[in-house]
Design an enzyme around this catalytic site. Structure first.
Site, mmCIF file in Angstrom:
data_model
loop_
_atom_site.group_PDB
_atom_site.id
_atom_site.type_symbol
_atom_site.label_atom_id
_atom_site.label_comp_id
_atom_site.label_asym_id
_atom_site.label_seq_id
_atom_site.Cartn_x
_atom_site.Cartn_y
_atom_site.Cartn_z
ATOM 1 N N GLU A 92 0.874 -1.640 0.450
ATOM 2 C CA GLU A 92 -0.534 0.090 0.405
ATOM 3 C C GLU A 92 1.035 1.131 -0.326
ATOM 4 O OE1 GLU A 92 -3.232 2.347 2.708
ATOM 5 O OE2 GLU A 92 -3.458 0.121 2.515
ATOM 6 N N LYS A 93 2.701 1.241 1.188
ATOM 7 C CA LYS A 93 3.026 2.862 0.598
ATOM 8 C C LYS A 93 4.261 2.036 0.876
ATOM 9 C CE LYS A 93 -0.241 4.118 5.104
ATOM 10 N NZ LYS A 93 -0.839 2.328 4.781
ATOM 11 N N ARG A 118 -4.512 1.568 12.411
ATOM 12 C CA ARG A 118 -5.880 1.823 12.425
ATOM 13 C C ARG A 118 -6.437 1.005 12.628
ATOM 14 N NH1 ARG A 118 -2.625 4.842 8.425
ATOM 15 N NH2 ARG A 118 -3.905 6.533 8.246
ATOM 16 N N ASP A 127 -2.581 -2.781 3.673
ATOM 17 C CA ASP A 127 -2.551 -2.842 4.419
ATOM 18 C C ASP A 127 -4.653 -3.585 5.021
ATOM 19 O OD1 ASP A 127 -1.298 -0.674 4.963
ATOM 20 O OD2 ASP A 127 -2.189 0.721 5.608
ATOM 21 N N TYR A 132 0.261 -1.863 13.999
ATOM 22 C CA TYR A 132 -0.374 -1.430 12.974
ATOM 23 C C TYR A 132 -1.953 -0.453 13.478
ATOM 24 C CZ TYR A 132 -4.198 -0.844 9.435
ATOM 25 O OH TYR A 132 -4.930 0.096 7.791
ATOM 26 N N ASP A 173 -7.185 -3.870 6.011
ATOM 27 C CA ASP A 173 -8.454 -3.600 6.986
ATOM 28 C C ASP A 173 -8.891 -2.827 5.376
ATOM 29 O OD1 ASP A 173 -7.970 -0.973 5.450
ATOM 30 O OD2 ASP A 173 -7.364 0.045 7.465
#
Length: 659
Positions: A7-8, A329, A103, A327, A105
């Site tokens: 994701e990043k 979130r 991520d 993580y 989620d």
């Protein structure tokens, strides 16, 4: 060749670090010694197209255009990311296996899935995509995750739910914002009247609380306490419990409103004997508080560190990137059972990193396993806890050190005994009146020893509210049913009812997560108790920040209040838009999609019907009253989509750019 899409960049680098070396670093990706390639998104590479990309006529905001409902949804690359999108496209063409490393989620799942769709990955290859779930950027955790790849197809419902939410937010926000902004302009207000599926009910909560405070009329009430003496000359006091016969002089909350009633009872009991009608002794315990989810961390950080929700998320994200916490979130407060095997290393890291907790770690019981370790309660991600990484905390800024300590203390508490206490309750009959005395004695401090605040005595009862503490005794004599006591005095306390407290960062977040208690309809309330509340762990901070940026909310010290514009907007809207019932029901429906109990088509069909009804109501004669809006305030923004409704919180986007 295996292609891993993170994701990043920070996650991509953490994954590459555990793969065989040497590495070749290219622009936008890393090549490993065994031929794997690791690339990354920069947060969302794609975003929903603007209304005018569906029809140039939509550049102008006109009521006759509404509702704007795309027949074929379009995505477009965000500004400045085309080069990275090209990197992923090129690598996908030669990859034998694609690994989705978004991520863990709902949003992270959609983020990579939509890139694969946008770049036209074939249906056959899409079925072969693997899923990598990383909660901890430390090498050992990443290695374990790489050994547990799953089929990405198992997570399709998560992605569909996120897609439905994204499109629903676009439809709801675009159409209602245009409708009410245009209507507001016709009434002389030139500002943007931003409407959102979640942000507007949050604003409604604050407006409702402000109105309750403004309309509150204080009234006096009276408490009566009997000062009692036992047979061994131990004194204690008991609070009068008015009977049903006293109801004509009481309010709906059971408070006595007529002082003459209290004076009459006080006069009757002075100097009289009383009898213990009931004596209860109970051994109780409190388990350690669970490790943090993001919302619970934000609430405690607001209370203890005076950090707002956005700041807490930003600081926690930095700690995650430094590999010091897991993580951030997460909506979960539990841990996988297997993680307990790593607890000695985590505790050792806490002891090394945080001098203020070294003694607490030394006194911990590493063999203890609290209820936090529960596989049945863990989904895609687990609670936020420290990692086993060691560092010099003084290299971090003050906020990072403070938040690390908060997270670490909550983790250390899992290795302490339960807090144990003895509670005693005596019911005393004096001249036909019932009086109650309570006490609570600490037997074993347990985990509460970690949370003693400066100036607060260890062992004191912090769980009682103000009224309970006032009615409690430090100690009660050991009395039994039938024992006699003497009333040596009676005291009347004059009090005034208090208005509800204004929202703060902590209480507003708590209201968003526990939205059910603000809903009157019992059926809706029952549904909401099973949902996560208004918004998600990842979006709540951004929603609150957006309301401040829109100048719908303002701060007065710690208190959060609605502005004149915010109040006027809520008063002009239908109840369905400004109250939490509808949007929280939608969250329930989105969760049903994740659990395969609901469908995308069903959710979007219900949304379309509701949206058309709300627009009809807004555009009908007398449908919206903007008379209370400030005239001529603000500046009209034509490009609402770019300025006001990010699919991702502003703080999260800024973080993505830095990485």
């Amino acid at each position: 060749m295996r292609l891993i899409i993170a994701e990043k960049p920070s996650l991509g680098r953490a994954i590459a670090d555990v793969l065989p070396k040497p590495h070749k670093k290219h622009e936008g990706y890393i090549e490993t010694a065994q031929g794997d390639y690791v690339t990354w998104c920069v947060g969302h590479l794609l975003e929903q197209a603007e209304p005018d990309q569906y029809d140039p006529a939509f550049k102008q905001w006109k009521l006759e255009h509404l509702p704007i409902v795309p027949q074929q949804w379009q995505l477009k690359p965000r500004k400045g990311v085309s080069k990275q999108l090209s990197v992923i496209r090129k690598l996908m063409k030669t990859a034998d296996t694609i690994v989705h490393a978004g991520d863990p989620d709902r949003e992270g799942q959609l983020l990579v899935d939509e890139v694969l769709d946008y770049l036209k990955l074939s249906a056959t290859r899409k079925k072969q995509v693997r899923r990598l779930l990383v909660n901890d950027l430390n090498a050992s955790a990443v290695k374990r995750a790489l050994q547990r790849l799953q089929d990405n197809s198992h997570f399709i419902p998560l992605s569909v739910s996120a897609l439905a939410r994204s499109r629903a937010d676009w439809l709801y926000g675009i159409n209602l914002t245009r409708a009410y902004t245009v209507l507001g302009r016709k009434s002389g207000y030139n500002g943007l009247l931003s409407i959102g599926r979640v942000q507007t009910p949050v604003l409604g909560l604050v407006v409702q609380r402000d109105e309750e405070r403004e309309n509150f009329v204080a009234k006096p009430f009276y408490d009566l306490f009997a000062q009692l003496n036992s047979k061994d000359n131990t004194q204690f006091r008991a609070k009068w419990q008015p009977s049903e016969a006293c109801q004509p002089w009481m309010d709906e909350d059971g408070r006595v409103l007529d002082r003459r009633l209290a004076e009459n009872v006080a006069g009757r009991i002075k100097g009289k004997a009383g009898e213990i009608s009931k004596a209860l002794n109970k051994q109780g315990k409190e388990l350690p508080p669970l490790p943090y989810s993001l919302s619970s961390l934000q609430i405690d950080a607001a209370k203890q560190l005076k950090m707002n929700a956005k700041e807490t998320l930003d600081v926690c994200q930095k700690l995650y990137e430094k590999k010091l916490v897991t993580y951030p979130r997460s909506d979960c407060r539990y841990l996988p059972v297997e993680h307990w095997q790593e607890s000695p290393e985590v505790l050792a890291a806490i002891r090394s990193n945080d001098e203020s907790l070294s003694k607490a770690v030394d006194q911990a019981l590493p063999e203890r396993k609290s209820k936090a370790w529960n596989d049945k309660k863990v989904g895609a991600h687990h609670a936020i806890i420290p990692t086993s990484r060691r560092t010099d905390l003084f290299k971090l800024d003050t906020r990072q050190r403070q938040l690390y300590s908060l997270i670490a203390r909550q983790y250390v508490a899992q290795f302490y005994d339960d807090h144990r206490f003895t509670s005693r309750r005596l019911e005393v009959l004096i001249e036909g009146g019932l009086f109650v005395a309570k006490s609570r004695q600490t037997v074993q401090e347990g985990w509460k020893a970690l949370f003693v605040r400066p100036g607060k005595e260890q062992g004191s009862d912090s769980s009682a509210n103000g009224d309970e503490r006032e009615a409690s005794n430090a100690f009660l004599p050991d009395l039994s049913s039938g024992d006699l006591v003497q009333c040596i005095d009676a005291e009347i306390k004059d009090k005034m009812t208090q208005p509800p407290k204004a929202f703060t960062d902590a209480t507003l977040l708590s209201a968003m997560t526990g939205i059910a208690r603000f809903v009157k309809d019992p059926e809706v309330r029952k549904i909401l108790k099973e949902t996560d509340g208004l918004g998600t762990e990842a979006t709540r901070a951004g929603i609150i920040e957006l309301l401040f940026n829109r100048q719908f909310l303002t701060r007065q010290g710690k208190e959060i209040h609605a502005t004149t514009t915010g109040k006027a907007l809520i008063r002009a809207l239908p109840d369905a838009v400004g109250q939490p019932d509808m949007t929280a029901q939608w969250e329930s429906a989105l969760n049903d999609i994740v659990e395969r109990k609901g469908t995308y088509a069903g959710f979007m069909g219900n949304l379309d019907n509701k949206l058309r009804g709300l627009l009809t109501q807004a555009l009908s004669e007398g449908g919206a009253d903007f008379s209370q809006l400030p005239q001529g305030d603000g500046s009209y923004r034509k490009n609402y989509r770019k300025k006001s409704y990010p699919r991702k919180s502003a703080s999260r986007r800024r973080n993505d750019k830095k990485k």
